[in-house]
Design a protein around this motif. Structure first.
Motif, mmCIF file in Angstrom:
data_model
loop_
_atom_site.group_PDB
_atom_site.id
_atom_site.type_symbol
_atom_site.label_atom_id
_atom_site.label_comp_id
_atom_site.label_asym_id
_atom_site.label_seq_id
_atom_site.Cartn_x
_atom_site.Cartn_y
_atom_site.Cartn_z
ATOM 1 N N VAL A 34 0.876 -1.164 0.000
ATOM 2 C CA VAL A 34 0.000 0.000 0.000
ATOM 3 C C VAL A 34 0.912 1.211 0.000
ATOM 4 O O VAL A 34 1.618 1.463 0.970
ATOM 5 C CB VAL A 34 -0.912 0.025 1.249
ATOM 6 N N GLY A 35 0.913 1.950 -1.071
ATOM 7 C CA GLY A 35 1.739 3.147 -1.148
ATOM 8 C C GLY A 35 3.221 2.871 -1.013
ATOM 9 O O GLY A 35 3.957 3.693 -0.486
ATOM 10 N N GLY A 36 3.678 1.700 -1.419
ATOM 11 C CA GLY A 36 5.091 1.370 -1.348
ATOM 12 C C GLY A 36 5.502 0.675 -0.067
ATOM 13 O O GLY A 36 6.659 0.313 0.089
ATOM 14 N N LEU A 37 4.590 0.505 0.881
ATOM 15 C CA LEU A 37 4.888 -0.182 2.143
ATOM 16 C C LEU A 37 3.987 -1.393 2.294
ATOM 17 O O LEU A 37 2.846 -1.388 1.846
ATOM 18 C CB LEU A 37 4.640 0.748 3.341
ATOM 19 N N GLU A 38 4.499 -2.401 2.966
ATOM 20 C CA GLU A 38 3.647 -3.527 3.342
ATOM 21 C C GLU A 38 2.657 -3.018 4.392
ATOM 22 O O GLU A 38 2.998 -2.153 5.202
ATOM 23 C CB GLU A 38 4.483 -4.664 3.919
ATOM 24 N N PRO A 39 1.436 -3.537 4.430
ATOM 25 C CA PRO A 39 0.449 -3.045 5.398
ATOM 26 C C PRO A 39 0.901 -3.184 6.846
ATOM 27 O O PRO A 39 0.617 -2.308 7.673
ATOM 28 C CB PRO A 39 -0.781 -3.909 5.118
ATOM 29 N N ASN A 40 1.609 -4.262 7.190
ATOM 30 C CA ASN A 40 2.029 -4.428 8.579
ATOM 31 C C ASN A 40 3.076 -3.391 8.974
ATOM 32 O O ASN A 40 3.081 -2.902 10.105
ATOM 33 C CB ASN A 40 2.539 -5.846 8.838
ATOM 34 N N VAL A 41 3.943 -2.999 8.046
ATOM 35 C CA VAL A 41 4.953 -1.975 8.344
ATOM 36 C C VAL A 41 4.273 -0.614 8.502
ATOM 37 O O VAL A 41 4.577 0.147 9.430
ATOM 38 C CB VAL A 41 6.027 -1.939 7.235
ATOM 39 N N ALA A 42 3.339 -0.312 7.611
ATOM 40 C CA ALA A 42 2.625 0.966 7.703
ATOM 41 C C ALA A 42 1.818 1.040 8.997
ATOM 42 O O ALA A 42 1.761 2.095 9.639
ATOM 43 C CB ALA A 42 1.707 1.142 6.495
ATOM 44 N N ALA A 43 1.207 -0.085 9.405
ATOM 45 C CA ALA A 43 0.429 -0.095 10.647
ATOM 46 C C ALA A 43 1.331 0.086 11.859
ATOM 47 O O ALA A 43 0.982 0.783 12.812
ATOM 48 C CB ALA A 43 -0.359 -1.395 10.764
ATOM 49 N N ALA A 44 2.515 -0.529 11.842
ATOM 50 C CA ALA A 44 3.452 -0.359 12.956
ATOM 51 C C ALA A 44 3.961 1.080 13.010
ATOM 52 O O ALA A 44 4.111 1.649 14.094
ATOM 53 C CB ALA A 44 4.612 -1.342 12.831
ATOM 54 N N GLN B 287 3.093 -7.797 13.406
ATOM 55 C CA GLN B 287 2.823 -9.232 13.281
ATOM 56 C C GLN B 287 1.456 -9.505 12.645
ATOM 57 O O GLN B 287 0.957 -10.613 12.712
ATOM 58 C CB GLN B 287 2.881 -9.911 14.644
ATOM 59 N N ASN B 288 0.842 -8.478 12.074
ATOM 60 C CA ASN B 288 -0.478 -8.598 11.406
ATOM 61 C C ASN B 288 -1.591 -9.006 12.351
ATOM 62 O O ASN B 288 -2.493 -9.745 11.985
ATOM 63 C CB ASN B 288 -0.427 -9.568 10.226
#
Length: 116
Positions: free
Chosen positions: A29-39, A114-115
């Motif tokens: 999402v926008g160049g980031l994995e969702p778990n990284v963006a959420a963290a 960790q999703n």
């Protein structure tokens, strides 16, 4: 007369699941994995940016963690203000409160990574 067999009744609906955020959609999402963006949302200013920017605010997982991070910041600020108003006991608790908030913040960021 011969009777035609009746089809079986439809299965009953499954019980509702508890309200938890949906697992992140696969892909970036926008160049980031969702778990990284959420963290990263647990840095409150980044969480606010995620709620404003287009690709991030459409993802339920990122949006959930952004709102949770902002809520954690607001609640911890409110509790700090209240503890500051309570003489002696509140002041003593106020010494340890930032450590508690930091531990909760780290746990939330790790869970987001960790999703969960």
């Amino acid at each position: 007369m011969s009777e035609t067999p009746q089809p079986p009744p439809p299965p009953p609906p499954s019980p509702a699941k508890p309200s938890t955020p949906a697992p992140p959609e696969s892909g970036q999402v926008g160049g980031l994995e969702p778990n990284v963006a959420a963290a990263l949302a647990y840095f409150v200013f980044i969480g606010i940016i995620w709620l404003i920017l287009e690709p991030y605010n459409k993802n339920r997982f990122i949006r959930f963690h952004s709102i949770q991070a902002i809520g954690l910041a607001v609640v911890s600020t409110g509790i700090s203000i209240v503890l500051g108003m309570i003489p002696v006991l509140g002041w003593i608790l106020l010494i340890f409160f930032p450590l508690v908030v930091f531990v909760v913040w780290v746990i939330c960021a790790v869970k987001a990574f960790q999703n969960e």
